[in-house]
Design an enzyme around this catalytic site. Sequence first.
Site, PDB file in Angstrom:
ATOM      1  N   ASP A  65     -14.116  -4.258  -3.634  1.00 53.70           N
ATOM      2  CA  ASP A  65     -14.976  -3.294  -2.979  1.00 53.70           C
ATOM      3  C   ASP A  65     -16.001  -3.043  -4.088  1.00 53.70           C
ATOM      4  O   ASP A  65     -16.997  -2.282  -3.906  1.00 53.70           O
ATOM      5  CB  ASP A  65     -14.163  -2.205  -2.516  1.00 53.70           C
ATOM      6  CG  ASP A  65     -13.288  -2.641  -1.151  1.00 53.70           C
ATOM      7  OD1 ASP A  65     -13.592  -3.708  -0.809  1.00 53.70           O
ATOM      8  OD2 ASP A  65     -12.351  -1.859  -0.955  1.00 53.70           O
ATOM      9  N   GLY A  86     -15.542  -4.367   2.091  1.00 55.63           N
ATOM     10  CA  GLY A  86     -16.004  -3.308   1.250  1.00 55.63           C
ATOM     11  C   GLY A  86     -15.867  -1.896   1.353  1.00 55.63           C
ATOM     12  O   GLY A  86     -15.882  -0.951   0.596  1.00 55.63           O
ATOM     13  N   ARG A 132     -31.091 -18.043  16.407  1.00 56.12           N
ATOM     14  CA  ARG A 132     -30.110 -16.927  16.674  1.00 56.12           C
ATOM     15  C   ARG A 132     -30.213 -15.895  15.877  1.00 56.12           C
ATOM     16  O   ARG A 132     -30.629 -16.076  14.512  1.00 56.12           O
ATOM     17  CB  ARG A 132     -28.733 -17.517  16.838  1.00 56.12           C
ATOM     18  CG  ARG A 132     -28.195 -18.302  18.043  1.00 56.12           C
ATOM     19  CD  ARG A 132     -26.869 -18.807  17.918  1.00 56.12           C
ATOM     20  NE  ARG A 132     -26.598 -19.593  19.268  1.00 56.12           N
ATOM     21  CZ  ARG A 132     -25.506 -20.238  19.233  1.00 56.12           C
ATOM     22  NH1 ARG A 132     -24.815 -20.713  18.094  1.00 56.12           N
ATOM     23  NH2 ARG A 132     -25.073 -20.709  20.451  1.00 56.12           N
ATOM     24  N   GLY A 134      -7.033   3.897  -4.370  1.00 59.81           N
ATOM     25  CA  GLY A 134      -5.688   4.752  -3.794  1.00 59.81           C
ATOM     26  C   GLY A 134      -4.725   4.470  -5.035  1.00 59.81           C
ATOM     27  O   GLY A 134      -3.815   5.248  -5.285  1.00 59.81           O
ATOM     28  N   ARG A 158       0.786  -1.209  -0.130  1.00 60.55           N
ATOM     29  CA  ARG A 158      -0.043  -0.041  -0.143  1.00 60.55           C
ATOM     30  C   ARG A 158       0.863   1.284   0.025  1.00 60.55           C
ATOM     31  O   ARG A 158       0.342   2.207   0.230  1.00 60.55           O
ATOM     32  CB  ARG A 158      -0.868   0.044   1.236  1.00 60.55           C
ATOM     33  CG  ARG A 158      -2.064  -1.115   1.132  1.00 60.55           C
ATOM     34  CD  ARG A 158      -3.283  -0.555   2.120  1.00 60.55           C
ATOM     35  NE  ARG A 158      -4.190  -1.849   2.221  1.00 60.55           N
ATOM     36  CZ  ARG A 158      -5.299  -1.888   1.310  1.00 60.55           C
ATOM     37  NH1 ARG A 158      -5.292  -1.048   0.521  1.00 60.55           N
ATOM     38  NH2 ARG A 158      -6.148  -2.899   1.372  1.00 60.55           N
ATOM     39  N   ASP A 159       2.295   1.122  -0.030  1.00 60.59           N
ATOM     40  CA  ASP A 159       3.053   2.266  -0.125  1.00 60.59           C
ATOM     41  C   ASP A 159       2.760   3.255  -1.195  1.00 60.59           C
ATOM     42  O   ASP A 159       2.773   2.768  -2.616  1.00 60.59           O
ATOM     43  CB  ASP A 159       4.559   1.781  -0.407  1.00 60.59           C
ATOM     44  CG  ASP A 159       5.011   1.155   1.111  1.00 60.59           C
ATOM     45  OD1 ASP A 159       3.978   1.005   1.873  1.00 60.59           O
ATOM     46  OD2 ASP A 159       6.019   0.358   1.210  1.00 60.59           O
TER      47      ASP A 159
HETATM   48  O1  F6P Z   1     -10.089  -2.612  -0.565  1.00 59.04           O
HETATM   49  C1  F6P Z   1      -9.986  -3.978  -0.319  1.00 59.04           C
HETATM   50  C2  F6P Z   1     -10.112  -4.173   1.148  1.00 59.04           C
HETATM   51  O2  F6P Z   1     -10.287  -5.423   1.333  1.00 59.04           O
HETATM   52  C3  F6P Z   1     -11.343  -3.563   1.854  1.00 59.04           C
HETATM   53  O3  F6P Z   1     -12.534  -4.304   1.648  1.00 59.04           O
HETATM   54  C4  F6P Z   1     -10.813  -3.514   3.238  1.00 59.04           C
HETATM   55  O4  F6P Z   1     -11.351  -2.495   3.984  1.00 59.04           O
HETATM   56  C5  F6P Z   1      -9.413  -3.368   3.248  1.00 59.04           C
HETATM   57  O5  F6P Z   1      -9.005  -3.790   1.827  1.00 59.04           O
HETATM   58  C6  F6P Z   1      -8.486  -4.065   4.029  1.00 59.04           C
HETATM   59  O6  F6P Z   1      -7.266  -3.886   3.764  1.00 59.04           O
HETATM   60  P1  F6P Z   1      -5.987  -4.640   4.404  1.00 59.04           P
HETATM   61  O7  F6P Z   1      -5.965  -5.927   4.009  1.00 59.04           O
HETATM   62  O8  F6P Z   1      -4.705  -3.709   4.313  1.00 59.04           O
HETATM   63  O9  F6P Z   1      -6.296  -4.902   5.865  1.00 59.04           O
END
Ligand code: F6P
Length: 373
Positions: A135, A178, A170, A112, A74-75
Amino acid sequence: MAKHIGILTAGGDSPGLNAAIRGVGKAAQNSFDMNVIGFRDGFRGLMENRVMRLEGSALSGILTVGGTILGTSRDKPHKMPMGNEYLDMTDVIVDNYHRHNLDALVCLGGGGTQKNAYRLLEKGLNIITLPKTIDNDVAMTDTTFGFDTALGIATEAVDRLHSTAHSHHRIIVVEVMGHNAGWLALGAGMAGGADVVLIPEIPYDVESVAGAILQRSQGGKRFSIVVVSEGALSKEDAVQIRELEEEKANASSKKQKKAANARLRELTATQAEHTVRLARQLEDLTRLESRVTILGHLQRGGTPSAADRLLATRLGTACAEMIQDGIYGVMVAARGDGTEPVPLDQVAGKRKTVPPDHPWIISARRLGTNMGD
Ligand code: F6P
């Protein structure tokens, strides 16, 4: 002259990424005689010049494989973690692009990544992107690869939870990923026949949800399935977040802005537990036993569905053709059965959320599904 292209995958992984890498790479090499290389772990690998050869057999046998053979991170180029600090490494990335004599850089990613790719476009690089994410929230494309697979996994989970909820009388609250868009929860909730579906776009009133469950119970249905999106908010939290965001935007001093930010962060941290809190509240209000299932990263793992393989292959091969035609600065969007180049400035920084009058919502309401409002 043969073109040189680089490919990277960034952001959260998603089923169909390998199918897309294969689609771009095979079409580029087989149909257009291009030279193709991959960069490992997203923009980080491009910055560190970590290259993976994608010739010959490297692209074989990956169509059905989950994750990404290139690795991901994610960098961000302009905010790269370097030791104890974050540095702007964009210039290093630009240098590495030129060092490999690239004619184009293909970035596979979600919202992103589209933003980061757009920043590199502004630095003069020939960028082309593909929309990937479970998502389904990337703007200007009908859909994204990864979504169909995750939808299938989440729906199967809802199906399976039905029988155990029924046996034990339950409430089962199942949390679906998402991010801040409700596509996955709404889709899985509808396909799995959930009784309640809570999505970020429609802040929920816990009393309304409890009321719907009690009504079912009084009608002889002593179990309920509540599908909740990880980004869903109660009405109270939604108001508080809106107010804090306004406060932040209108802050007259740095101190005021910092304070609003800190309170926003606090609220978001407790948001991570909202599903557990919701289940507890429902138990208190209905006197029915409840359980929580958080599907988490299960939804991103494993082999892509046929629809995702097909979509990723269509987008990937179209991408190679666009590069051949010199079309850059675009995302290859899915449009009906075809594909369409969409200028990146129309995609970057935008998010496709579920419109409150979307046909899926209208349909769910017609069935009597409680949407939390
Ligand atoms: O964007 C995809 C996703 O799986 C989202 O649904 C979730 O909020 C996020 O990435 C989780 O990110 P990570 O894998 O960095 O925990």
